[in-house]
Motif scaffolding. Sequence first.
Motif, PDB file in Angstrom:
ATOM      1  N   HIS A 124       2.548  -7.568  -7.075  1.00  0.00           N
ATOM      2  CA  HIS A 124       3.806  -8.054  -7.647  1.00  0.00           C
ATOM      3  C   HIS A 124       5.007  -7.664  -6.790  1.00  0.00           C
ATOM      4  O   HIS A 124       5.945  -8.442  -6.610  1.00  0.00           O
ATOM      5  N   ASP A 125       4.967  -6.418  -6.283  1.00  0.00           N
ATOM      6  CA  ASP A 125       6.087  -5.901  -5.494  1.00  0.00           C
ATOM      7  C   ASP A 125       5.559  -4.767  -4.614  1.00  0.00           C
ATOM      8  O   ASP A 125       5.228  -3.690  -5.108  1.00  0.00           O
ATOM      9  N   GLY A 126       5.485  -5.017  -3.332  1.00  0.00           N
ATOM     10  CA  GLY A 126       4.941  -4.023  -2.414  1.00  0.00           C
ATOM     11  C   GLY A 126       5.979  -3.167  -1.732  1.00  0.00           C
ATOM     12  O   GLY A 126       5.692  -2.573  -0.688  1.00  0.00           O
ATOM     13  N   SER A 127       7.162  -3.063  -2.312  1.00  0.00           N
ATOM     14  CA  SER A 127       8.264  -2.375  -1.627  1.00  0.00           C
ATOM     15  C   SER A 127       8.509  -0.943  -2.081  1.00  0.00           C
ATOM     16  O   SER A 127       9.395  -0.277  -1.539  1.00  0.00           O
ATOM     17  N   ASP A 128       7.751  -0.453  -3.060  1.00  0.00           N
ATOM     18  CA  ASP A 128       8.043   0.865  -3.632  1.00  0.00           C
ATOM     19  C   ASP A 128       7.237   1.970  -2.935  1.00  0.00           C
ATOM     20  O   ASP A 128       6.011   2.038  -3.075  1.00  0.00           O
ATOM     21  N   PRO A 129       7.901   2.876  -2.203  1.00  0.00           N
ATOM     22  CA  PRO A 129       7.190   3.968  -1.536  1.00  0.00           C
ATOM     23  C   PRO A 129       6.406   4.864  -2.493  1.00  0.00           C
ATOM     24  O   PRO A 129       5.384   5.433  -2.114  1.00  0.00           O
ATOM     25  N   ALA A 130       6.872   4.995  -3.735  1.00  0.00           N
ATOM     26  CA  ALA A 130       6.178   5.852  -4.695  1.00  0.00           C
ATOM     27  C   ALA A 130       4.780   5.324  -4.983  1.00  0.00           C
ATOM     28  O   ALA A 130       3.833   6.103  -5.127  1.00  0.00           O
ATOM     29  N   VAL A 131       4.637   4.013  -5.069  1.00  0.00           N
ATOM     30  CA  VAL A 131       3.321   3.417  -5.319  1.00  0.00           C
ATOM     31  C   VAL A 131       2.413   3.637  -4.119  1.00  0.00           C
ATOM     32  O   VAL A 131       1.249   4.025  -4.251  1.00  0.00           O
ATOM     33  N   TRP A 132       2.948   3.401  -2.928  1.00  0.00           N
ATOM     34  CA  TRP A 132       2.137   3.575  -1.720  1.00  0.00           C
ATOM     35  C   TRP A 132       1.772   5.033  -1.489  1.00  0.00           C
ATOM     36  O   TRP A 132       0.697   5.341  -0.950  1.00  0.00           O
ATOM     37  N   LEU A 136      -2.064   6.687  -1.090  1.00  0.00           N
ATOM     38  CA  LEU A 136      -2.581   7.563  -0.026  1.00  0.00           C
ATOM     39  C   LEU A 136      -3.535   8.608  -0.609  1.00  0.00           C
ATOM     40  O   LEU A 136      -4.576   8.914  -0.020  1.00  0.00           O
ATOM     41  N   VAL A 137      -3.170   9.146  -1.756  1.00  0.00           N
ATOM     42  CA  VAL A 137      -4.035  10.129  -2.428  1.00  0.00           C
ATOM     43  C   VAL A 137      -5.348   9.469  -2.834  1.00  0.00           C
ATOM     44  O   VAL A 137      -6.431  10.032  -2.653  1.00  0.00           O
ATOM     45  N   TYR A 153       0.158   4.349   4.779  1.00  0.00           N
ATOM     46  CA  TYR A 153       1.316   5.159   5.164  1.00  0.00           C
ATOM     47  C   TYR A 153       2.377   4.304   5.842  1.00  0.00           C
ATOM     48  O   TYR A 153       3.580   4.482   5.599  1.00  0.00           O
ATOM     49  N   GLU A 154       1.959   3.382   6.674  1.00  0.00           N
ATOM     50  CA  GLU A 154       2.915   2.528   7.375  1.00  0.00           C
ATOM     51  C   GLU A 154       3.742   1.687   6.408  1.00  0.00           C
ATOM     52  O   GLU A 154       4.883   1.317   6.704  1.00  0.00           O
ATOM     53  N   GLN A 155       3.167   1.381   5.249  1.00  0.00           N
ATOM     54  CA  GLN A 155       3.921   0.647   4.240  1.00  0.00           C
ATOM     55  C   GLN A 155       5.093   1.479   3.730  1.00  0.00           C
ATOM     56  O   GLN A 155       6.155   0.951   3.399  1.00  0.00           O
ATOM     57  N   SER A 165       6.766  13.099   0.978  1.00  0.00           N
ATOM     58  CA  SER A 165       5.577  13.075   0.125  1.00  0.00           C
ATOM     59  C   SER A 165       4.451  12.285   0.774  1.00  0.00           C
ATOM     60  O   SER A 165       3.290  12.712   0.770  1.00  0.00           O
ATOM     61  N   ALA A 166       4.788  11.132   1.344  1.00  0.00           N
ATOM     62  CA  ALA A 166       3.775  10.319   2.016  1.00  0.00           C
ATOM     63  C   ALA A 166       3.291  10.999   3.287  1.00  0.00           C
ATOM     64  O   ALA A 166       2.097  10.969   3.615  1.00  0.00           O
TER      65      ALA A 166
END
Length: 313
Positions: A124-132, A136-137, A153-155, A165-166
Amino acid sequence: MIVSPTTLTTDPVVANPELAPLREAVRAGDWPAVRDQLAACEGDARTRAIRAVSQKAPTGFLESVVKADPADTAAAAMLADRLTEKAWLVRTRKMAQDVSPEQFKRFHEMLAEAERVTADSVAHDGSDPAVWTVRLVIARGLQMGEAETRRRYEQVAARDPHHLSAQSQLLQRLCPKWGGSVEAMHEFARQCAAAAPEGAHNAVLIAEAHLEHALSLPGGRQAYLSRREVVAELQEALGRTVLHPAFQRTPGWVEVHHSFALLFGLIGDRKTARPLFEATGNLVSEMPWRYFGDPVDVFQEHRARAMRKWRLW
């Protein structure tokens, strides 16, 4: 002044009281208020805020929010983080050979559910660093490989190049214990530290890498940490973070202090370790103390050692 051990706390909201209204909104099931509180957070501080409140958030409430609005990335990140935390509690932090098949099965099932939540979110939305970041975990836990972990990580890096955090999560994947190497781990830590602004928290990655390197050794950990070049690099990283005038007590600041406090304590440099402990008062970060047992117990032991008066000869 050293506070009484009975008042020690690992609660990140005590370390950053500005997160209290966010936690209360989550507990009250008031998602509009949660959105309003998160709107005031940016970058890594937002990811850490989400994690700080997700640990005690009702899973059912988060599931209902995600179901009502699959495009709400904050809800997806919070739910996935909650599921991931529960999964690691099932697995425990024991070595793989000490985890039962039943534990691994449940661990993988819960991570797979978190993966589904985050996959739907980025669709839906791939712009949120918190989701990415939580992805990673998940990638590490499901052993998706270094290439996929770096892709995730590159995202984050494309949107926030200094998202600590990432970076910490990728550093974990590069550790020897997860199939990486000390060379790759140190190289990544140094790249991130060098690129970050002076005073930013990111140079703590130098400390994290040296701790992981020491833990990967079968023996002689103190000998490694006491090497002249290691001590010099840790001193430089400390100067770029905690000791820098631009350092801010944003979420995660206690862990930065304690990462350095642990290492300088292990080295035997109490003069450097002591003020790092004093600066955090009754606050205890989960990491790095969790590596050695109960965070509060381990913290007290290391702090007491650092606070001892110098011996008079």
